[in-house]
Design a protein around this motif. Structure first.
Motif, PDB file in Angstrom:
ATOM      1  N   GLU A   1     -39.227  13.814  83.875  1.00 28.12           N
ATOM      2  CA  GLU A   1     -39.835  12.539  83.319  1.00 28.12           C
ATOM      3  C   GLU A   1     -39.702  12.878  81.932  1.00 28.12           C
ATOM      4  O   GLU A   1     -39.731  13.911  81.286  1.00 28.12           O
ATOM      5  CB  GLU A   1     -41.412  12.503  83.632  1.00 28.12           C
ATOM      6  N   ILE A   2     -39.166  11.771  81.234  1.00 29.91           N
ATOM      7  CA  ILE A   2     -39.163  11.731  79.774  1.00 29.91           C
ATOM      8  C   ILE A   2     -40.357  10.766  79.263  1.00 29.91           C
ATOM      9  O   ILE A   2     -40.379   9.697  80.042  1.00 29.91           O
ATOM     10  CB  ILE A   2     -37.820  11.028  79.329  1.00 29.91           C
ATOM     11  N   PHE A   3     -40.964  11.250  78.281  1.00 30.77           N
ATOM     12  CA  PHE A   3     -42.132  10.326  77.752  1.00 30.77           C
ATOM     13  C   PHE A   3     -42.110  10.125  76.438  1.00 30.77           C
ATOM     14  O   PHE A   3     -41.460  10.705  75.530  1.00 30.77           O
ATOM     15  CB  PHE A   3     -43.389  11.402  77.864  1.00 30.77           C
ATOM     16  N   TYR A   4     -42.624   8.808  76.169  1.00 30.20           N
ATOM     17  CA  TYR A   4     -42.550   8.182  75.000  1.00 30.20           C
ATOM     18  C   TYR A   4     -43.725   9.218  74.084  1.00 30.20           C
ATOM     19  O   TYR A   4     -44.722   9.772  74.529  1.00 30.20           O
ATOM     20  CB  TYR A   4     -43.429   6.779  74.854  1.00 30.20           C
TER      21      TYR A   4
ATOM     22  N   THR B   1     -40.624   2.321  77.743  1.00 35.14           N
ATOM     23  CA  THR B   1     -41.381   2.775  78.704  1.00 35.14           C
ATOM     24  C   THR B   1     -41.424   1.943  80.168  1.00 35.14           C
ATOM     25  O   THR B   1     -41.236   0.671  79.966  1.00 35.14           O
ATOM     26  CB  THR B   1     -42.828   3.265  78.492  1.00 35.14           C
ATOM     27  N   ASP B   2     -41.888   2.293  81.359  1.00 38.57           N
ATOM     28  CA  ASP B   2     -42.152   1.655  82.265  1.00 38.57           C
ATOM     29  C   ASP B   2     -43.615   1.378  82.821  1.00 38.57           C
ATOM     30  O   ASP B   2     -44.446   2.431  82.073  1.00 38.57           O
ATOM     31  CB  ASP B   2     -41.057   1.867  83.422  1.00 38.57           C
ATOM     32  N   ALA B   3     -43.740   1.044  83.920  1.00 37.18           N
ATOM     33  CA  ALA B   3     -45.126   0.736  84.430  1.00 37.18           C
ATOM     34  C   ALA B   3     -45.732   2.187  84.604  1.00 37.18           C
ATOM     35  O   ALA B   3     -46.865   2.301  84.752  1.00 37.18           O
ATOM     36  CB  ALA B   3     -45.238  -0.264  85.499  1.00 37.18           C
ATOM     37  N   LEU B   4     -44.912   3.086  84.956  1.00 35.67           N
ATOM     38  CA  LEU B   4     -45.230   4.475  85.311  1.00 35.67           C
ATOM     39  C   LEU B   4     -45.855   5.373  84.306  1.00 35.67           C
ATOM     40  O   LEU B   4     -46.185   6.367  84.402  1.00 35.67           O
ATOM     41  CB  LEU B   4     -44.136   5.276  86.478  1.00 35.67           C
ATOM     42  N   GLY B   5     -45.228   4.899  82.962  1.00 39.33           N
ATOM     43  CA  GLY B   5     -45.772   5.558  81.978  1.00 39.33           C
ATOM     44  C   GLY B   5     -44.641   6.681  81.254  1.00 39.33           C
ATOM     45  O   GLY B   5     -44.822   7.259  80.069  1.00 39.33           O
ATOM     46  N   HIS B   6     -43.252   6.448  81.924  1.00 35.99           N
ATOM     47  CA  HIS B   6     -42.438   7.306  81.306  1.00 35.99           C
ATOM     48  C   HIS B   6     -41.152   6.611  81.034  1.00 35.99           C
ATOM     49  O   HIS B   6     -41.254   5.379  81.212  1.00 35.99           O
ATOM     50  CB  HIS B   6     -42.194   8.321  82.339  1.00 35.99           C
ATOM     51  N   ILE B   7     -40.353   6.952  79.981  1.00 38.89           N
ATOM     52  CA  ILE B   7     -39.104   6.344  79.890  1.00 38.89           C
ATOM     53  C   ILE B   7     -38.298   5.843  81.287  1.00 38.89           C
ATOM     54  O   ILE B   7     -38.200   6.515  82.156  1.00 38.89           O
ATOM     55  CB  ILE B   7     -37.975   7.332  79.059  1.00 38.89           C
ATOM     56  N   ASN B   8     -37.995   4.386  80.895  1.00 34.42           N
ATOM     57  CA  ASN B   8     -37.523   3.924  82.036  1.00 34.42           C
ATOM     58  C   ASN B   8     -35.992   4.359  82.414  1.00 34.42           C
ATOM     59  O   ASN B   8     -35.288   4.657  81.453  1.00 34.42           O
ATOM     60  CB  ASN B   8     -37.295   2.201  82.112  1.00 34.42           C
ATOM     61  N   ASN B   9     -35.624   4.535  83.790  1.00 31.51           N
ATOM     62  CA  ASN B   9     -34.239   5.189  83.890  1.00 31.51           C
ATOM     63  C   ASN B   9     -32.848   4.512  83.474  1.00 31.51           C
ATOM     64  O   ASN B   9     -31.955   4.767  83.276  1.00 31.51           O
ATOM     65  CB  ASN B   9     -34.191   5.300  85.421  1.00 31.51           C
ATOM     66  N   THR B  10     -33.489   3.262  83.140  1.00 29.77           N
ATOM     67  CA  THR B  10     -32.358   2.358  82.623  1.00 29.77           C
ATOM     68  C   THR B  10     -31.791   2.663  81.101  1.00 29.77           C
ATOM     69  O   THR B  10     -30.684   2.360  80.646  1.00 29.77           O
ATOM     70  CB  THR B  10     -32.356   0.523  82.798  1.00 29.77           C
ATOM     71  N   VAL B  11     -32.842   3.426  80.503  1.00 26.95           N
ATOM     72  CA  VAL B  11     -32.768   3.613  79.055  1.00 26.95           C
ATOM     73  C   VAL B  11     -31.845   4.807  78.530  1.00 26.95           C
ATOM     74  O   VAL B  11     -30.869   4.811  77.925  1.00 26.95           O
ATOM     75  CB  VAL B  11     -34.233   3.801  78.473  1.00 26.95           C
ATOM     76  N   VAL B  12     -31.742   5.830  79.682  1.00 24.12           N
ATOM     77  CA  VAL B  12     -31.158   6.945  79.247  1.00 24.12           C
ATOM     78  C   VAL B  12     -29.328   6.977  79.222  1.00 24.12           C
ATOM     79  O   VAL B  12     -28.826   7.468  78.210  1.00 24.12           O
ATOM     80  CB  VAL B  12     -31.215   8.057  80.436  1.00 24.12           C
TER      81      VAL B  12
ATOM     82  N   ILE C   1     -33.284  11.273  69.128  1.00 25.10           N
ATOM     83  CA  ILE C   1     -33.837   9.997  69.358  1.00 25.10           C
ATOM     84  C   ILE C   1     -35.152   9.877  69.600  1.00 25.10           C
ATOM     85  O   ILE C   1     -35.787  10.674  70.302  1.00 25.10           O
ATOM     86  CB  ILE C   1     -33.170   9.428  70.493  1.00 25.10           C
ATOM     87  N   SER C   2     -36.062   9.002  68.848  1.00 23.28           N
ATOM     88  CA  SER C   2     -37.211   8.882  69.096  1.00 23.28           C
ATOM     89  C   SER C   2     -37.515   7.580  70.170  1.00 23.28           C
ATOM     90  O   SER C   2     -37.217   6.620  69.933  1.00 23.28           O
ATOM     91  CB  SER C   2     -38.028   8.569  67.727  1.00 23.28           C
ATOM     92  N   PRO C   3     -37.997   7.921  71.364  1.00 21.27           N
ATOM     93  CA  PRO C   3     -38.306   6.941  72.375  1.00 21.27           C
ATOM     94  C   PRO C   3     -39.125   5.853  71.820  1.00 21.27           C
ATOM     95  O   PRO C   3     -40.216   6.291  71.197  1.00 21.27           O
ATOM     96  CB  PRO C   3     -38.982   7.764  73.430  1.00 21.27           C
ATOM     97  N   ARG C   4     -38.715   4.865  72.073  1.00 15.49           N
ATOM     98  CA  ARG C   4     -39.351   3.440  71.784  1.00 15.49           C
ATOM     99  C   ARG C   4     -40.684   3.023  72.602  1.00 15.49           C
ATOM    100  O   ARG C   4     -40.356   3.016  73.817  1.00 15.49           O
ATOM    101  CB  ARG C   4     -38.569   2.403  71.399  1.00 15.49           C
ATOM    102  N   PHE C   5     -41.859   2.652  72.199  1.00 15.69           N
ATOM    103  CA  PHE C   5     -42.791   2.309  73.283  1.00 15.69           C
ATOM    104  C   PHE C   5     -42.227   1.236  74.290  1.00 15.69           C
ATOM    105  O   PHE C   5     -42.346   1.445  75.579  1.00 15.69           O
ATOM    106  CB  PHE C   5     -43.982   1.383  72.634  1.00 15.69           C
TER     107      PHE C   5
END
Length: 131
Positions: free
Chosen positions: A62-65, A13-24, A6-10
């Protein structure tokens, strides 16, 4: 074990700069598709045979874009009519999230669980990864 890239989509991300926990959990559902296809090969929701009873997610890092993730899916446990699907999100060589989903083989016409057919069970057993 099933694997899905999966390619994380912009926008994930959340305000902290990583993938939001609701995405997983959404990624986990997408990566459960091979399991869904064992029960409903064409994924026709009018013939759907599974319900989800529980999900859990442990966030390990953390998971990053900007860097693909690999979602690994296997079976931790197979019961008479239910199963526990175990999944992990890997990025940069590290397991960043882990979760379980309890799925039940279900007959919507009778509103009750039904045993997993032997032919499907044997396919699921090929992906046992243990507790």
């Amino acid at each position: 074990m099933y694997k899905e890239m999966i390619s994380p989509r912009f926008f994930e991300t959340d305000a902290l700069g990583h993938i939001n926990n609701t995405v997983v959990p959404v990624w986990f559902e997408k990566a459960r598709e091979p399991v869904f296809r064992l029960f409903t090969p064409d994924l026709d929701i009018k013939k759907w045979k599974l319900i989800i009873a529980r999900i859990s997610v442990d966030f390990l890092g953390e998971i990053f874009y900007g860097e693909d993730v690999e979602v690994r899916t296997g079976l931790a446990k197979i019961g008479n009519s239910s199963m526990t699907v175990r999944q992990e999100v890997w990025q940069g060589g590290k397991c960043q999230a882990r979760g379980d989903a309890a799925l039940i083989h279900y007959d919507y016409s009778t509103s009750s669980s039904v045993p997993i057919p032997d032919e499907i069970r044997s396919q699921l057993e090929q992906h046992i990864i243990g507790e």
